[in-house]
Design an enzyme around this catalytic site. Structure first.
Site, mmCIF file in Angstrom:
data_model
loop_
_atom_site.group_PDB
_atom_site.id
_atom_site.type_symbol
_atom_site.label_atom_id
_atom_site.label_comp_id
_atom_site.label_asym_id
_atom_site.label_seq_id
_atom_site.Cartn_x
_atom_site.Cartn_y
_atom_site.Cartn_z
ATOM 1 N N TYR A 19 0.838 -1.201 0.000
ATOM 2 C CA TYR A 19 0.000 0.000 0.000
ATOM 3 C C TYR A 19 0.866 1.242 0.000
ATOM 4 O O TYR A 19 2.048 1.197 0.323
ATOM 5 C CB TYR A 19 -0.954 0.032 1.203
ATOM 6 C CG TYR A 19 -0.269 0.190 2.541
ATOM 7 C CD1 TYR A 19 -0.032 1.448 3.074
ATOM 8 C CD2 TYR A 19 0.140 -0.921 3.275
ATOM 9 C CE1 TYR A 19 0.601 1.597 4.299
ATOM 10 C CE2 TYR A 19 0.770 -0.781 4.493
ATOM 11 C CZ TYR A 19 0.997 0.476 5.001
ATOM 12 O OH TYR A 19 1.635 0.625 6.210
ATOM 13 N N CYS A 20 0.248 2.357 -0.380
ATOM 14 C CA CYS A 20 0.878 3.671 -0.250
ATOM 15 C C CYS A 20 -0.095 4.535 0.551
ATOM 16 O O CYS A 20 -0.891 4.011 1.332
ATOM 17 C CB CYS A 20 1.237 4.268 -1.609
ATOM 18 S SG CYS A 20 -0.151 4.587 -2.711
ATOM 19 N N PHE A 21 -0.064 5.833 0.380
ATOM 20 C CA PHE A 21 -0.913 6.670 1.219
ATOM 21 C C PHE A 21 -2.400 6.498 0.913
ATOM 22 O O PHE A 21 -3.208 6.288 1.812
ATOM 23 C CB PHE A 21 -0.520 8.155 1.124
ATOM 24 C CG PHE A 21 -1.306 9.014 2.074
ATOM 25 C CD1 PHE A 21 -1.106 8.913 3.443
ATOM 26 C CD2 PHE A 21 -2.268 9.887 1.612
ATOM 27 C CE1 PHE A 21 -1.851 9.683 4.335
ATOM 28 C CE2 PHE A 21 -3.006 10.665 2.500
ATOM 29 C CZ PHE A 21 -2.803 10.554 3.854
ATOM 30 N N GLY A 68 -2.854 4.640 -4.411
ATOM 31 C CA GLY A 68 -2.846 5.218 -5.742
ATOM 32 C C GLY A 68 -1.604 4.906 -6.541
ATOM 33 O O GLY A 68 -1.200 3.753 -6.675
ATOM 34 N N TYR A 81 -3.001 3.582 3.229
ATOM 35 C CA TYR A 81 -2.829 3.925 4.641
ATOM 36 C C TYR A 81 -3.990 4.768 5.159
ATOM 37 O O TYR A 81 -4.509 4.537 6.252
ATOM 38 C CB TYR A 81 -1.502 4.682 4.830
ATOM 39 C CG TYR A 81 -1.291 5.191 6.226
ATOM 40 C CD1 TYR A 81 -0.767 4.365 7.211
ATOM 41 C CD2 TYR A 81 -1.614 6.500 6.571
ATOM 42 C CE1 TYR A 81 -0.586 4.824 8.509
ATOM 43 C CE2 TYR A 81 -1.431 6.975 7.859
ATOM 44 C CZ TYR A 81 -0.911 6.138 8.824
ATOM 45 O OH TYR A 81 -0.742 6.593 10.100
#
Length: 164
Positions: free
Chosen positions: A96-98, A101, A125
């Site tokens: 995952y990222c923020f 995306g 996140y």
């Protein structure tokens, strides 16, 4: 590695202690992270800052191009090795990222090109953190809390020990 779908089943991720690769920059990870997450960022703090400035000044496409220039060659190969190693050691994991995306989808695509289908957490996140905060709020609404206070030596511990 069998292909698994991307997920937004945050409850299962947290309760199952599912290993996760966090693509956010080191400063983002230091600001807040989940216990089962490993920091394996797509970009360093400096690279992320440069891409952010480029985005503000020249737009999304220019920022994407700069990101690909910064994370190329040996830098990309080194990071790919770390991501691939994590994926092999934790085939049940997610990345995952923020916000789920561009960063996580970029790494997911690069892994796929290397023959590793590794799913990502939809919403990233931000969505997982929101889920935990909502669950905590819901739990507190259902709980009956009693505050016991008083000065030292007034017997608070005896009261707590006498409770069922």
């Amino acid at each position: 590695m069998p292909e698994r779908p991307d997920t937004d089943d945050y409850r299962t991720l947290f309760l199952g202690d599912v290993p996760m690769m966090d693509m956010r920059a080191p400063a983002e990870f230091a600001h807040g992270a989940f216990p089962q997450a490993a920091s394996l960022p797509l970009m360093s703090d400096d690279e992320r800052a440069r891409v952010g400035i480029c985005y503000k000044e020249r737009g999304q496409q220019a920022a994407i191009e700069l990101g690909h220039q910064l994370v190329a060659g040996e830098v990309k190969a080194s990071r790919m090795a770390a991501w691939s190693d994590f994926a092999r050691r934790h085939p049940e994991g997610y990345l995952y990222c923020f916000r789920g995306g561009l960063r996580s989808r970029t790494v997911q695509q690069w892994l796929r090109e290397a023959g590793i289908d590794y799913p990502l957490v939809l919403g990233g996140y931000k969505a997982m953190r929101r889920y935990l905060l909502e669950e905590m709020s819901r739990s507190l609404e259902m709980a009956e809390l009693v505050l016991i206070s008083g000065k030292t030596g007034t017997g608070k511990t005896r009261v707590v020990q006498a409770l069922p």
